[in-house]
Design a protein around this motif. Structure first.
Motif, PDB file in Angstrom:
ATOM      1  N   VAL A   2       1.158  -0.878   0.251  1.00 53.04           N
ATOM      2  CA  VAL A   2      -0.131  -0.281   0.034  1.00 53.04           C
ATOM      3  C   VAL A   2       0.879   1.206   0.110  1.00 53.04           C
ATOM      4  CG1 VAL A   2      -1.940   1.542   0.973  1.00 53.04           C
ATOM      5  CG2 VAL A   2      -2.431  -1.327   0.991  1.00 53.04           C
ATOM      6  N   ILE A   3       0.851   2.070  -1.016  1.00 59.57           N
ATOM      7  CA  ILE A   3       1.909   3.143  -0.902  1.00 59.57           C
ATOM      8  C   ILE A   3       1.290   4.776  -0.964  1.00 59.57           C
ATOM      9  CG2 ILE A   3       3.720   4.036  -2.619  1.00 59.57           C
ATOM     10  CD1 ILE A   3       3.759   0.724  -3.973  1.00 59.57           C
ATOM     11  N   SER A   4       2.186   5.464  -0.515  1.00 58.01           N
ATOM     12  CA  SER A   4       1.594   6.481  -0.289  1.00 58.01           C
ATOM     13  C   SER A   4       2.884   7.492  -1.146  1.00 58.01           C
ATOM     14  CB  SER A   4       1.217   7.020   1.070  1.00 58.01           C
ATOM     15  OG  SER A   4       1.338   8.963   0.399  1.00 58.01           O
ATOM     16  N   PRO A   5       2.424   7.668  -2.863  1.00 62.58           N
ATOM     17  CA  PRO A   5       3.626   8.146  -3.658  1.00 62.58           C
ATOM     18  C   PRO A   5       4.294   9.355  -3.304  1.00 62.58           C
ATOM     19  CG  PRO A   5       1.797   8.548  -4.620  1.00 62.58           C
ATOM     20  CD  PRO A   5       1.011   7.742  -3.302  1.00 62.58           C
ATOM     21  N   GLN A   6       4.930   9.703  -4.455  1.00 62.12           N
ATOM     22  CA  GLN A   6       5.948  11.320  -4.171  1.00 62.12           C
ATOM     23  C   GLN A   6       5.989  11.510  -5.616  1.00 62.12           C
ATOM     24  OE1 GLN A   6       7.156  12.170  -1.190  1.00 62.12           O
ATOM     25  NE2 GLN A   6       7.259  14.256  -1.629  1.00 62.12           N
ATOM     26  N   ILE A   7       5.323  12.069  -6.368  1.00 62.09           N
ATOM     27  CA  ILE A   7       4.227  12.191  -7.697  1.00 62.09           C
ATOM     28  C   ILE A   7       5.777  12.901  -8.080  1.00 62.09           C
ATOM     29  CG2 ILE A   7       2.920  13.133  -8.512  1.00 62.09           C
ATOM     30  CD1 ILE A   7       1.992  11.219  -7.886  1.00 62.09           C
ATOM     31  N   ILE A   8       5.724  14.025  -7.855  1.00 57.67           N
ATOM     32  CA  ILE A   8       6.897  14.396  -8.460  1.00 57.67           C
ATOM     33  C   ILE A   8       8.269  14.509  -8.703  1.00 57.67           C
ATOM     34  CG2 ILE A   8       8.010  17.033  -8.075  1.00 57.67           C
ATOM     35  CD1 ILE A   8       5.080  17.272  -9.149  1.00 57.67           C
ATOM     36  N   GLU A   9       8.533  13.698  -7.616  1.00 59.15           N
ATOM     37  CA  GLU A   9       9.952  13.306  -7.748  1.00 59.15           C
ATOM     38  C   GLU A   9       9.397  11.556  -7.931  1.00 59.15           C
ATOM     39  OE1 GLU A   9       8.622  14.650  -4.818  1.00 59.15           O
ATOM     40  OE2 GLU A   9      10.028  15.681  -4.305  1.00 59.15           O
ATOM     41  N   ALA A  10       9.291  10.965  -8.936  1.00 60.22           N
ATOM     42  CA  ALA A  10       8.919   9.544  -9.081  1.00 60.22           C
ATOM     43  C   ALA A  10       8.147   9.410  -9.973  1.00 60.22           C
ATOM     44  CB  ALA A  10       7.833   8.625  -7.905  1.00 60.22           C
ATOM     45  N   TYR A  11       7.416  10.435 -10.515  1.00 57.79           N
ATOM     46  CA  TYR A  11       6.505  10.366 -11.685  1.00 57.79           C
ATOM     47  C   TYR A  11       7.200  11.247 -13.088  1.00 57.79           C
ATOM     48  CZ  TYR A  11       3.156   7.468  -8.873  1.00 57.79           C
ATOM     49  OH  TYR A  11       2.332   6.643  -7.877  1.00 57.79           O
ATOM     50  N   ASN A  12       6.536  10.457 -14.238  1.00 60.89           N
ATOM     51  CA  ASN A  12       7.274  11.416 -15.538  1.00 60.89           C
ATOM     52  C   ASN A  12       6.007  11.566 -16.234  1.00 60.89           C
ATOM     53  OD1 ASN A  12       7.011   9.275 -17.756  1.00 60.89           O
ATOM     54  ND2 ASN A  12       7.511   7.662 -16.076  1.00 60.89           N
ATOM     55  N   HIS A  13       5.906  11.878 -17.350  1.00 62.57           N
ATOM     56  CA  HIS A  13       5.214  12.791 -17.619  1.00 62.57           C
ATOM     57  C   HIS A  13       4.753  11.213 -19.303  1.00 62.57           C
ATOM     58  CE1 HIS A  13       7.989  13.555 -21.390  1.00 62.57           C
ATOM     59  NE2 HIS A  13       7.175  14.634 -20.950  1.00 62.57           N
ATOM     60  N   ARG A  14       4.793  10.359 -18.782  1.00 61.14           N
ATOM     61  CA  ARG A  14       4.369   8.997 -19.821  1.00 61.14           C
ATOM     62  C   ARG A  14       5.067   9.504 -21.245  1.00 61.14           C
ATOM     63  NH1 ARG A  14       2.429   4.155 -17.923  1.00 61.14           N
ATOM     64  NH2 ARG A  14       1.895   4.893 -15.829  1.00 61.14           N
ATOM     65  N   GLY A  15       5.704   9.640 -21.739  1.00 61.52           N
ATOM     66  CA  GLY A  15       6.350  10.270 -23.024  1.00 61.52           C
ATOM     67  C   GLY A  15       5.314  11.168 -23.920  1.00 61.52           C
ATOM     68  N   GLY A  16       5.350  11.925 -22.862  1.00 59.50           N
ATOM     69  CA  GLY A  16       4.243  13.570 -23.544  1.00 59.50           C
ATOM     70  C   GLY A  16       3.390  13.302 -23.512  1.00 59.50           C
ATOM     71  N   ALA A  17       2.368  12.137 -23.100  1.00 58.25           N
ATOM     72  CA  ALA A  17       0.727  12.124 -23.205  1.00 58.25           C
ATOM     73  C   ALA A  17       0.313  12.868 -21.902  1.00 58.25           C
ATOM     74  CB  ALA A  17       0.089  10.495 -22.813  1.00 58.25           C
ATOM     75  N   VAL A  18       1.204  12.751 -20.810  1.00 54.32           N
ATOM     76  CA  VAL A  18       1.017  14.323 -20.330  1.00 54.32           C
ATOM     77  C   VAL A  18       1.366  15.669 -20.394  1.00 54.32           C
ATOM     78  CG1 VAL A  18       0.501  14.394 -17.496  1.00 54.32           C
ATOM     79  CG2 VAL A  18       0.617  12.686 -17.997  1.00 54.32           C
ATOM     80  N   THR A  19       0.508  16.498 -20.176  1.00 50.79           N
ATOM     81  CA  THR A  19       1.055  17.943 -21.222  1.00 50.79           C
ATOM     82  C   THR A  19       1.110  18.878 -19.496  1.00 50.79           C
ATOM     83  OG1 THR A  19      -0.943  18.403 -21.508  1.00 50.79           O
ATOM     84  CG2 THR A  19       0.019  17.396 -23.172  1.00 50.79           C
ATOM     85  N   THR A  20      -0.151  18.566 -18.348  1.00 52.54           N
ATOM     86  CA  THR A  20      -0.324  19.317 -17.756  1.00 52.54           C
ATOM     87  C   THR A  20       0.863  20.144 -16.535  1.00 52.54           C
ATOM     88  OG1 THR A  20      -1.794  17.832 -16.463  1.00 52.54           O
ATOM     89  CG2 THR A  20      -2.898  19.207 -17.985  1.00 52.54           C
ATOM     90  N   LEU A  21       1.539  18.721 -16.607  1.00 52.94           N
ATOM     91  CA  LEU A  21       2.772  18.853 -15.849  1.00 52.94           C
ATOM     92  C   LEU A  21       3.934  18.850 -16.539  1.00 52.94           C
ATOM     93  CD1 LEU A  21       1.040  16.175 -13.147  1.00 52.94           C
ATOM     94  CD2 LEU A  21       1.063  18.873 -12.507  1.00 52.94           C
ATOM     95  N   PRO A  22       4.646  20.318 -16.428  1.00 58.18           N
ATOM     96  CA  PRO A  22       5.955  20.335 -17.637  1.00 58.18           C
ATOM     97  C   PRO A  22       6.828  20.119 -16.640  1.00 58.18           C
ATOM     98  CG  PRO A  22       4.807  22.163 -17.010  1.00 58.18           C
ATOM     99  CD  PRO A  22       3.668  20.839 -16.772  1.00 58.18           C
ATOM    100  N   MET A  23       6.271  19.867 -15.039  1.00 63.24           N
ATOM    101  CA  MET A  23       7.547  19.806 -14.347  1.00 63.24           C
ATOM    102  C   MET A  23       8.121  18.388 -14.298  1.00 63.24           C
ATOM    103  SD  MET A  23       4.939  19.338 -12.614  1.00 63.24           S
ATOM    104  CE  MET A  23       4.629  21.389 -11.678  1.00 63.24           C
ATOM    105  N   LEU A  24       6.758  17.076 -14.347  1.00 63.07           N
ATOM    106  CA  LEU A  24       7.367  15.877 -14.436  1.00 63.07           C
ATOM    107  C   LEU A  24       8.873  15.749 -15.699  1.00 63.07           C
ATOM    108  CD1 LEU A  24       4.168  14.005 -13.559  1.00 63.07           C
ATOM    109  CD2 LEU A  24       6.305  14.458 -12.302  1.00 63.07           C
ATOM    110  N   ALA A  25       8.904  16.440 -16.590  1.00 59.51           N
ATOM    111  CA  ALA A  25       9.517  15.942 -18.167  1.00 59.51           C
ATOM    112  C   ALA A  25      10.680  15.520 -17.785  1.00 59.51           C
ATOM    113  CB  ALA A  25       9.033  17.202 -19.225  1.00 59.51           C
ATOM    114  N   LYS A  26      11.786  14.827 -17.948  1.00 57.17           N
ATOM    115  CA  LYS A  26      12.417  14.509 -18.159  1.00 57.17           C
ATOM    116  C   LYS A  26      13.461  14.655 -19.094  1.00 57.17           C
ATOM    117  CE  LYS A  26      11.435  13.381 -13.027  1.00 57.17           C
ATOM    118  NZ  LYS A  26      11.228  12.485 -11.899  1.00 57.17           N
ATOM    119  N   SER A  27      14.521  13.790 -19.645  1.00 59.40           N
ATOM    120  CA  SER A  27      15.069  13.563 -20.314  1.00 59.40           C
ATOM    121  C   SER A  27      16.630  12.037 -19.966  1.00 59.40           C
ATOM    122  CB  SER A  27      16.375  14.143 -20.728  1.00 59.40           C
ATOM    123  OG  SER A  27      17.141  13.744 -22.462  1.00 59.40           O
TER     124      SER A  27
END
Length: 298
Positions: free
Chosen positions: A188-213
Motif C-alpha cells: 500500500v503506497i503513498s507516492p511521491q508524485i513529483i520526484e517519482a513519476y514522469n509524463h508518460r512519453g509526453g501523454a501528460v501535458t499539464t505537469l511539465p515539471m515531470l518532463a525529463k530526459s
C-alpha cells in the motif's frame, strides 16, 4: 521496496513470419476493462474522457490470450491493468481464477487505487490466488508529500489495520505499508508524485515539471508486454493511443494475430534493439520517458 525476483524468461514459439523466437516477457499487462474512476493530473486520463465509460474485454479474446501464454510456458507476472482501475471490473475474480487454472506458474497481479477495496474484497482477492497486490493511494495534488499517516488512515478506514502483518518502509515510489499474507505480496503506497513519476512519453501535458530526459537504455520492450482492453498490443505500458503522438505505437490486434506474432514482430524487435542502446529514433516519445522497470519486473 524489497525486490520480487521474477523467474528466468522462457522461449516463445516461432512466429509465423519466420522471425527468430524471442524470450517470453517476464511481465504481461492485459487491461481487461476500460474504466478508471479517477482523473489524476499526472495520468493521461486526467486530460481525456476515454476511460470514463466501462467496457470489458471480450471473454473469448481474454481466454485466447491466456491459453496461448499458458501453452508457451509463461511463468511471470500477469496483471489486469494499464490505464484502468481493475477492481471496477465485475469479472475480475473470474479472470484471476482462469489465469490461475490455465497458467499454473503465472503470478496474478492487481494494481489498484484502492477506492473500492474493503476488507471483504481484500480477502477475496488474496483467496482467489492473487500473488501481488499493489494499492497506490494517490493524493489530490501532485505536490502532496508521501506520508505513512495517509497509509495508516486508509488502512483504518477500510478495516485493514489488523488484517495483515504490516511493516512501514520507504519504497521507490514513496512510502509504503508492506505485508505478505497467504502467498500474496501486498504493498500500500503513498507516492511521491513529483520526484517519482514522469509524463508518460509526453501523454501528460499539464505537469511539465515531470518532463525529463532519458539517457539510459530501456528494457521495457524486452521484458513487458501490454495489451489494452480492445485487444491491441502496445509498445509499452506508457503508450496511450488516445494521445495523437502515441497512435503509432500500437503493434497490432490480438483479434487477428497471435500473441507470439505480435511479441516477435519486426516492429517490436526493432524497438528492442534500439532501446537496448538508448536510441529513441524509432520512438521519439521515449526520449522524455524515465519509467524504470518496477521491482516486480526485475
Amino acid at each position: 521496496m524489497s525486490a520480487t525476483t521474477a523467474p528466468p524468461a522462457t522461449t516463445a514459439p516461432a512466429v509465423q513470419d519466420g522471425s527468430t523466437p524471442v524470450p517470453m516477457p517476464r511481465y504481461v499487462e492485459v487491461e481487461t476493462s476500460r474504466r478508471c474512476n479517477r482523473t489524476c493530473a499526472w495520468c493521461p486520463n486526467g486530460e481525456s474522457d476515454a476511460r470514463r465509460a466501462q467496457q470489458i474485454m471480450d471473454w473469448r479474446l481474454f481466454r485466447r490470450v491466456v491459453d496461448e501464454l499458458g501453452g508457451s510456458g509463461f511463468d511471470g507476472f500477469f496483471a489486469f491493468h494499464n490505464y484502468n482501475e481493475p477492481l471496477l471490473n465485475r469479472r475480475i475474480l473470474d479472470e484471476v481464477s482462469y489465469v490461475r487454472a490455465t497458467i499454473g506458474a503465472a503470478r496474478p497481479a492487481i494494481y489498484s487505487n484502492g477506492d473500492v477495496i474493503d476488507a471483504a474484497m481484500f480477502h477475496r482477492l488474496i483467496d482467489s490466488g492473487v500473488a501481488y497486490l499493489r494499492v497506490t493511494r494517490y493524493p489530490h495534488r501532485a505536490e502532496t508529500p508521501a506520508s505513512f499517516e495517509a497509509i495508516r488512515a486508509w488502512l483504518h478506514q477500510k478495516g485493514l489495520t489488523d488484517e495483515a502483518p504490516w511493516r512501514f518502509e520507504p519504497v521507490r515510489q514513496g512510502l509504503a505499508a508492506l505485508a505478505d499474507l497467504r502467498g500474496c505480496r501486498i504493498e500500500v503506497i503513498s507516492p511521491q508524485i513529483i520526484e517519482a513519476y514522469n509524463h508518460r512519453g509526453g501523454a501528460v501535458t499539464t505537469l511539465p515539471m515531470l518532463a525529463k530526459s532519458r539517457t539510459a537504455p530501456c528494457l521495457m520492450t524486452a521484458t513487458s508486454a501490454v495489451i489494452d482492453y480492445r485487444g491491441r498490443m502496445k509498445m509499452c505500458c506508457c503508450v496511450y493511443p488516445e494521445a495523437p503522438a502515441h497512435a503509432g505505437y500500437v503493434i497490432g490486434d490480438l483479434h487477428t494475430a497471435t500473441f507470439a506474432e505480435l511479441w516477435g514482430s519486426a516492429q517490436m524487435n526493432a524497438y528492442r534493439a534500439a532501446h537496448a542502446r538508448a536510441d529513441w529514433s524509432l520512438s521519439p516519445a521515449c526520449a522524455s520517458c524515465v519509467q524504470p522497470l518496477p521491482e516486480t519486473r526485475q
